[in-house]
Design a protein around this motif. Structure first.
Motif, short mmCIF file in Angstrom:
data_model
loop_
_atom_site.label_atom_id
_atom_site.label_comp_id
_atom_site.label_asym_id
_atom_site.label_seq_id
_atom_site.Cartn_x
_atom_site.Cartn_y
_atom_site.Cartn_z
N SER A 1 0.82 -1.21 0.00
CA SER A 1 0.00 0.00 0.00
C SER A 1 0.86 1.26 0.00
N VAL A 2 1.88 1.28 0.86
CA VAL A 2 2.76 2.46 0.95
C VAL A 2 3.46 2.71 -0.38
N LEU A 3 4.01 1.65 -0.95
CA LEU A 3 4.75 1.80 -2.21
C LEU A 3 3.82 2.14 -3.37
N HIS A 4 2.67 1.49 -3.38
CA HIS A 4 1.72 1.74 -4.47
C HIS A 4 1.33 3.21 -4.52
N ASP A 5 1.01 3.78 -3.37
CA ASP A 5 0.58 5.18 -3.33
C ASP A 5 1.70 6.12 -3.77
N ALA A 6 2.92 5.86 -3.26
CA ALA A 6 4.05 6.73 -3.59
C ALA A 6 4.39 6.66 -5.08
N LEU A 7 4.38 5.46 -5.63
CA LEU A 7 4.72 5.28 -7.04
C LEU A 7 3.63 5.86 -7.94
N ASP A 8 2.38 5.64 -7.55
CA ASP A 8 1.25 6.14 -8.33
C ASP A 8 1.28 7.67 -8.39
N GLU A 9 1.57 8.29 -7.25
CA GLU A 9 1.64 9.76 -7.19
C GLU A 9 2.78 10.29 -8.05
N SER A 10 3.81 9.46 -8.23
CA SER A 10 4.97 9.90 -9.03
C SER A 10 4.80 9.60 -10.51
N GLY A 11 3.62 9.06 -10.87
CA GLY A 11 3.33 8.89 -12.29
C GLY A 11 3.62 7.52 -12.86
N TYR A 12 3.96 6.55 -12.02
CA TYR A 12 4.23 5.20 -12.51
C TYR A 12 2.94 4.39 -12.61
N THR A 13 2.92 3.44 -13.52
CA THR A 13 1.86 2.44 -13.55
C THR A 13 2.31 1.29 -12.66
N VAL A 14 1.51 0.97 -11.65
CA VAL A 14 1.94 0.02 -10.62
C VAL A 14 1.16 -1.29 -10.71
N LEU A 15 1.92 -2.38 -10.76
CA LEU A 15 1.35 -3.73 -10.67
C LEU A 15 1.84 -4.35 -9.36
N VAL A 16 1.03 -5.21 -8.75
CA VAL A 16 1.44 -5.82 -7.48
C VAL A 16 1.30 -7.33 -7.55
N ALA A 17 2.13 -8.01 -6.75
CA ALA A 17 2.05 -9.46 -6.58
C ALA A 17 2.40 -9.76 -5.14
N THR A 18 1.70 -10.73 -4.54
CA THR A 18 1.91 -11.04 -3.12
C THR A 18 2.61 -12.37 -2.91
N SER A 19 3.09 -13.00 -4.00
CA SER A 19 3.82 -14.27 -3.86
C SER A 19 4.80 -14.41 -5.01
N GLY A 20 5.76 -15.29 -4.83
CA GLY A 20 6.75 -15.51 -5.88
C GLY A 20 6.12 -16.02 -7.16
N GLU A 21 5.20 -16.97 -7.03
CA GLU A 21 4.55 -17.53 -8.21
C GLU A 21 3.77 -16.46 -8.98
N ALA A 22 3.05 -15.63 -8.24
CA ALA A 22 2.28 -14.56 -8.89
C ALA A 22 3.20 -13.55 -9.55
N ALA A 23 4.34 -13.29 -8.92
CA ALA A 23 5.30 -12.33 -9.47
C ALA A 23 5.82 -12.81 -10.83
N LEU A 24 6.16 -14.09 -10.93
CA LEU A 24 6.67 -14.63 -12.18
C LEU A 24 5.62 -14.54 -13.28
N GLN A 25 4.39 -14.84 -12.92
CA GLN A 25 3.31 -14.80 -13.89
C GLN A 25 3.05 -13.38 -14.38
N ARG A 26 3.00 -12.45 -13.46
CA ARG A 26 2.72 -11.05 -13.83
C ARG A 26 3.87 -10.46 -14.65
N ALA A 27 5.10 -10.81 -14.26
CA ALA A 27 6.26 -10.28 -14.99
C ALA A 27 6.26 -10.76 -16.44
#
Length: 315
Positions: A24-50
């Motif tokens: 949540s903290v990172l998402h808000d800061a990155l979003d405010e700075s103009g980045y498109t933010v994707l999130v993953a809460t596990s290693g498996e999900a991270a590989l899939q999203r990447a």
């Protein structure tokens, strides 16, 4: 299927952390700075999203249940599609061995927890700029007909390739990532010692009919990764020039081309899908039109004319 993301106005960041508050903290800061933010809460999900989204950078929690961040990084670096993406580790572990492990797994940097958004943004800016420059260089190479790949000599893996490189490697060598064509890997390993002293090795070439792939070692891009640049050259224009210069038919010009290349009749027949007898008849007509009696004389006359029109031609 890859996600369709609008990258015109913002770069894409994948944040991987199993703690919702950190996300949540990172998402808000990155979003405010103009980045498109994707999130993953596990290693498996991270590989899939990447693999789906191909983000511009990954912020990766080192310690997660199940597949930890070190393993995620290693897998991302092992896939040609994601190997080029910079990874910044987020870790509460500051012991030297953990930081070394993060870098050995493929991380370009790390930030310590508790996360300070301003520090993360500053670190990201540095690595995104480098990644952006590398991406622009690779895109420019492809646009001008140059294809590029990154190879790791130690294990022979093809770490990254442009779309044009993928097509050329399949056509000339019948291989696909992560396999590096054996001929290219052998050439790279044979000249590695000179390359490390910044002595450019002789170029490697591969032929496919009248098409030729010229391969050169460009530069070292990491501790053990090397950027190789390829360009395809077609001698169709050379064959046409010989046809016009000596008043040859298209097939006669092709036969003469392969004579210049040092091929015997049987080889020429295989290349052109004809019989050796047919090639011999074509060659007899070529000799008559050129006013010569031997292959050597025909090749010499053709080579002199080719070099007048195509000085870059490699016989």
């Amino acid at each position: 299927m890859k996600e369709i993301l609008d990258r015109a106005d913002s770069e894409v960041v994948l944040v991987v952390d199993d703690v919702p508050d950190n996300l949540s903290v990172l998402h808000d800061a990155l979003d405010e700075s103009g980045y498109t933010v994707l999130v993953a809460t596990s290693g498996e999900a991270a590989l899939q999203r990447a693999l789906q989204a191909l983000p511009d950078i990954v912020l990766l929690d080192a310690m997660m249940p199940g597949m930890d961040g070190f393993e995620v990084a290693k897998r991302l670096k092992a896939q040609p599609e994601t190997a080029h993406i910079p990874i910044i580790f987020m870790t509460g572990l500051t012991e030297t061995e953990h930081l070394v492990a993060a870098l050995e797994a493929g991380g370009v940097d790390y930030v310590t927890k508790p996360i300070k958004p301003k520090e993360v943004l500053a670190r990201m800016g540095v690595h995104l700029q480098s990644a952006r420059q590398a991406r622009q260089t690779r895109n420019a190479l492809d646009a001008f007909g140059y294809a590029s790949i990154t190879v790791r000599p130690s294990d022979g893996r093809l770490m990254w390739q442009t779309p044009l490189a993928r097509e050329l490697l399949a056509a000339y060598y019948g291989t696909s990532a992560p396999q590096t064509p054996p001929a290219i890997l052998e050439w790279l390993r044979r000249h590695l010692a000179d390359a490390e002293r910044q002595i450019e090795p002789p170029r490697l070439s591969a032929e496919l009919g009248a098409r030729r792939l010229s391969i050169r070692l460009h530069q070292q891009t990491g501790d053990d990764d090397w950027l190789i640049v390829m360009r395809e050259v077609s001698d169709a224009a050379v064959i046409e020039s010989m046809s016009l210069a000596f008043k040859l038919t298209a097939r006669e010009a092709e036969v003469l081309y392969w004579v210049v290349k040092g091929k015997i009749n049987r080889d020429i027949a295989d290349i052109l899908g004809a019989s050796p007898g047919t090639v011999k008849k074509h060659l007899e007509r070529v000799f008559a039109k050129l006013g010569v009696e031997t292959r050597t004389a025909a090749a010499g006359m053709a080579m002199n004319r080719i070099r007048q029109v195509h000085p870059q031609f490699e016989g």
